[in-house]
Design a protein around this motif. Structure first.
Motif, PDB file in Angstrom:
ATOM      1  N   UNK A  34       0.834  -1.192   0.000  1.00 15.08           N
ATOM      2  CA  UNK A  34       0.000   0.000   0.000  1.00 15.08           C
ATOM      3  C   UNK A  34       0.877   1.253   0.000  1.00 15.08           C
ATOM      4  N   UNK A  36       0.526   5.311   1.379  1.00 10.23           N
ATOM      5  CA  UNK A  36      -0.228   6.269   2.163  1.00 10.23           C
ATOM      6  C   UNK A  36       0.398   7.639   1.970  1.00 10.23           C
ATOM      7  N   UNK A  38       0.671  11.485   3.842  1.00  5.67           N
ATOM      8  CA  UNK A  38       0.503  12.061   5.174  1.00  5.67           C
ATOM      9  C   UNK A  38       0.886  13.533   5.157  1.00  5.67           C
ATOM     10  N   UNK A  41       0.954  16.616  11.145  1.00  2.00           N
ATOM     11  CA  UNK A  41      -0.012  16.613  12.252  1.00  2.00           C
ATOM     12  C   UNK A  41      -1.340  15.950  11.881  1.00  2.00           C
ATOM     13  N   UNK A  42      -1.343  15.112  10.847  1.00  2.00           N
ATOM     14  CA  UNK A  42      -2.545  14.352  10.494  1.00  2.00           C
ATOM     15  C   UNK A  42      -2.197  12.884  10.373  1.00  2.00           C
ATOM     16  N   UNK A  43      -3.219  12.027  10.416  1.00  2.02           N
ATOM     17  CA  UNK A  43      -2.971  10.618  10.183  1.00  2.02           C
ATOM     18  C   UNK A  43      -2.764  10.341   8.710  1.00  2.02           C
ATOM     19  N   UNK A  44      -2.072   9.244   8.375  1.00  2.00           N
ATOM     20  CA  UNK A  44      -1.886   8.876   6.969  1.00  2.00           C
ATOM     21  C   UNK A  44      -3.218   8.578   6.297  1.00  2.00           C
ATOM     22  N   UNK A  46      -4.975   6.585   3.108  1.00  2.00           N
ATOM     23  CA  UNK A  46      -4.754   5.511   2.136  1.00  2.00           C
ATOM     24  C   UNK A  46      -4.872   6.055   0.709  1.00  2.00           C
ATOM     25  N   UNK A  89       4.288   7.213   2.486  1.00  2.00           N
ATOM     26  CA  UNK A  89       4.785   5.985   3.105  1.00  2.00           C
ATOM     27  C   UNK A  89       4.358   4.792   2.263  1.00  2.00           C
ATOM     28  N   UNK A  99      -2.577  -8.764  10.079  1.00  2.00           N
ATOM     29  CA  UNK A  99      -2.693  -7.592  10.929  1.00  2.00           C
ATOM     30  C   UNK A  99      -1.413  -6.773  11.039  1.00  2.00           C
ATOM     31  N   UNK A 100      -0.328  -7.313  10.543  1.00  4.07           N
ATOM     32  CA  UNK A 100       0.931  -6.623  10.745  1.00  4.07           C
ATOM     33  C   UNK A 100       1.410  -5.993   9.446  1.00  4.07           C
ATOM     34  N   UNK A 101       1.428  -4.672   9.426  1.00  7.42           N
ATOM     35  CA  UNK A 101       1.950  -3.932   8.299  1.00  7.42           C
ATOM     36  C   UNK A 101       3.327  -3.391   8.643  1.00  7.42           C
ATOM     37  N   UNK A 103       6.031  -0.545   7.650  1.00  5.44           N
ATOM     38  CA  UNK A 103       6.079   0.740   6.961  1.00  5.44           C
ATOM     39  C   UNK A 103       7.508   1.173   6.683  1.00  5.44           C
ATOM     40  N   UNK A 104       7.681   1.850   5.549  1.00 14.58           N
ATOM     41  CA  UNK A 104       8.933   2.523   5.279  1.00 14.58           C
ATOM     42  C   UNK A 104       9.007   3.807   6.085  1.00 14.58           C
ATOM     43  N   UNK A 105      10.145   4.481   5.998  1.00 20.91           N
ATOM     44  CA  UNK A 105      10.361   5.692   6.799  1.00 20.91           C
ATOM     45  C   UNK A 105       9.804   6.947   6.130  1.00 20.91           C
TER      46      UNK A 105
END
Lengths: 113, 115
Positions: A34, A36, A38, A41-44, A46, A89, A99-101, A103-105
């Motif tokens: 996926x 994302x 961002x 100060x906000x959530x990512x 999709x 990201x 359930x486990x994603x 993420x890159x930096x």
């Protein structure tokens, strides 16, 4: 041990041109990827995803390419717009744990008007 | 449509104080819920996830804990905060049905500063 890597911390592109964001992974068990977006100060949010059974998925100006042999993922934005300026990201999920994603930096994209 | 809420938006706490961050989801049933932390300049790190009420999986050993007292409520807690707990905390939800199976959707986040 970082299994998903975004090696470019930042990218600057002129408005109207193509933005290409890259992502590499190491785990051959990843089967779902996926991107994302961002803002500070906000959530990512999709953007787009791709299953490992495909090599391309397109949604409007956004296209994700998957090269499984190279374990490489890229996001193309065409044409780039100033509103696309954000941190992007990539994330990957393994088939043995939905359930486990991982993420890159992140890559900070700046689209210049 | 689904909505995810997190509060507070920002929090400044002294070292050694307790913590409680709350997350609620609307518009969906039986979601899987997640807590992530983003440290400065880093990617998102999964802390906990829950597949149902009272079911918590911990991904990273730390002084944080999570609880899910109701189907659409997820709480992140600490008895004593450390300086290293500073960061941006994100709650997310997902469902494993329909077209976007397993895609995680994030809340607005809480900026925690421990002094």
């Amino acid at each position: 041990d970082q299994q998903v890597k975004q090696n470019s911390p930042s990218l600057s592109v002129q408005e109207g041109r193509i933005s290409i964001l890259n992502c590499d992974y190491t785990n051959s068990m990843f089967d779902y990827f996926l991107w994302y977006k961002k803002y500070p100060a906000e959530g990512p949010t999709f953007l787009i995803s791709i299953s490992s059974i495909k090599d391309k998925n397109e949604d409007g100006r956004f296209t994700v390419f998957l090269n499984k042999s190279a374990k490489h993922l890229s996001l193309h934005i065409v044409p780039s717009q100033p509103g696309d300026s954000a941190v992007y990201f990539c994330a990957a999920r393994a088939r043995y744990n939905f359930n486990k994603f991982y993420f890159g930096s992140g890559t900070k994209l700046n689209v210049k008007p | 449509s689904q909505t995810i809420h997190q509060w507070p938006a920002t929090l400044v706490q002294p070292v050694g104080s307790p913590l409680s961050l709350e997350c609620t989801v609307e518009g969906t049933s039986n979601p899987n819920l997640y807590w992530y932390r983003q440290a400065a300049g880093r990617g998102l790190q999964l802390l906990f996830y829950s597949v149902g009420i009272g079911q918590i999986s911990s991904e990273v050993p730390q002084n944080l804990s999570a609880s899910r007292p109701q189907d659409r409520q997820f709480i992140l807690s600490s008895k004593k905060l450390l300086l290293s707990d500073s960061g941006f905390y994100l709650c997310a939800w997902s469902v494993f049905s329909g077209r976007a199976r397993g895609t995680q959707y994030f809340g607005p986040g809480t900026r925690l500063t421990v002094l």
